[in-house]
Design an enzyme around this catalytic site. Sequence first.
Site, PDB file in Angstrom:
ATOM      1  N   SER A 101      -5.389   7.893   5.110  1.00  0.00           N
ATOM      2  CA  SER A 101      -5.358   6.943   6.213  1.00  0.00           C
ATOM      3  C   SER A 101      -6.760   6.406   6.522  1.00  0.00           C
ATOM      4  O   SER A 101      -7.348   5.714   5.696  1.00  0.00           O
ATOM      5  CB  SER A 101      -4.708   7.600   7.432  1.00  0.00           C
ATOM      6  OG  SER A 101      -4.351   6.640   8.398  1.00  0.00           O
ATOM      7  N   ASP A 124      -2.279   6.706   1.339  1.00  0.00           N
ATOM      8  CA  ASP A 124      -1.723   5.859   2.403  1.00  0.00           C
ATOM      9  C   ASP A 124      -2.845   5.308   3.289  1.00  0.00           C
ATOM     10  O   ASP A 124      -2.877   5.516   4.499  1.00  0.00           O
ATOM     11  CB  ASP A 124      -0.718   6.647   3.240  1.00  0.00           C
ATOM     12  CG  ASP A 124       0.483   5.796   3.648  1.00  0.00           C
ATOM     13  OD1 ASP A 124       0.688   4.722   3.054  1.00  0.00           O
ATOM     14  OD2 ASP A 124       1.218   6.221   4.551  1.00  0.00           O
ATOM     15  N   HIS A 126       4.013   8.893   6.607  1.00  0.00           N
ATOM     16  CA  HIS A 126       2.548   8.831   6.595  1.00  0.00           C
ATOM     17  C   HIS A 126       1.934  10.228   6.550  1.00  0.00           C
ATOM     18  O   HIS A 126       0.868  10.421   5.957  1.00  0.00           O
ATOM     19  CB  HIS A 126       2.068   8.073   7.838  1.00  0.00           C
ATOM     20  CG  HIS A 126       0.611   7.741   7.824  1.00  0.00           C
ATOM     21  ND1 HIS A 126      -0.001   7.058   6.785  1.00  0.00           N
ATOM     22  CD2 HIS A 126      -0.371   7.993   8.737  1.00  0.00           C
ATOM     23  CE1 HIS A 126      -1.289   6.907   7.054  1.00  0.00           C
ATOM     24  NE2 HIS A 126      -1.539   7.473   8.221  1.00  0.00           N
TER      25      HIS A 126
END
Length: 311
Positions: A159, A181, A236
Amino acid sequence: MDLISATIVGDKREDCIDNASLSLKHEKWPILIFSHGLGGSRNFYSTFCTSLASHGYVIAAVEHKDHSACWTYNLIEKNGELVEEPIKITLIEKNDSEEFRMRNQQVNQRVSECVNALKLLENLNTGVAPEKILIGKDFDWRQFENRLNLSTAAIIGHSFGGATSLAASASNGFQKSIVLDGWMFPLDSCQQQTSIKPILFLNVGDWQWEENLEVMKRMLPNNEGNLVLTLNGGVHQSFSDFPFIFPNWLAKHFAVQGSTESTLCIQAAIELTLAFLENGKEGAQRLKDEKFFNFITNEIYGRERFKILGV
């Protein structure tokens, strides 16, 4: 909170040996730097990091002090003792006019911390142990002398950590970056252009969105070794420990587990990471085609089913 944690989560332990000596199986070991996501910490990815370590990598998991960690601290001296000075997370509203400036400042600090972690490993390899490593006096840091392979250093991030790994890859010290991600918003145009080392983007389709994928699209031509893969049925948090610390029904309730089995998601992330580190784009693509073709695709899409064609 202790009672709730003990009841719901139970006793969870990292699969490692505290203060273990460096294995003598090989003369030198490759190194990795890991950067956590927004609201995370260095401890949230023990499944992923210890698994890579079990395959022969020395990993430095950084806990960022840019106010993006859920909670961390500086150690300061008071009355002759070291005490924790909290560094709390800074919450920024999504539509705040200063959001990009603040996030970009954070990613720059994160890059500096990752580069410093790499320098620390370089020092250990030369036999120099920094004074402020606070793991206890019994650990022998000299065992790292001439035991680390610095020439293949890579950086991995989830992230916000994904953006960090891309910005840090402009450093000559990192040869590859792996983005789990990734959240591209904090990167400015210069950082997007200077990320020229081979990149593996491993996305979760249901989390990504058009603007984020557009940034990845602009970065793909930077290196022929870049590869984007999309994981179907994940979430996620599939790359973190969260899917494994709750019972299945609670993990789904908290949206930290998707329709694809969590153990399969993390297994794929680990094995594709290893394949990319060892054999680049071709190795990761071959593994995906042979083993994970039923839930990982080369199609690039987000939550709006946005597609980038011709990649």
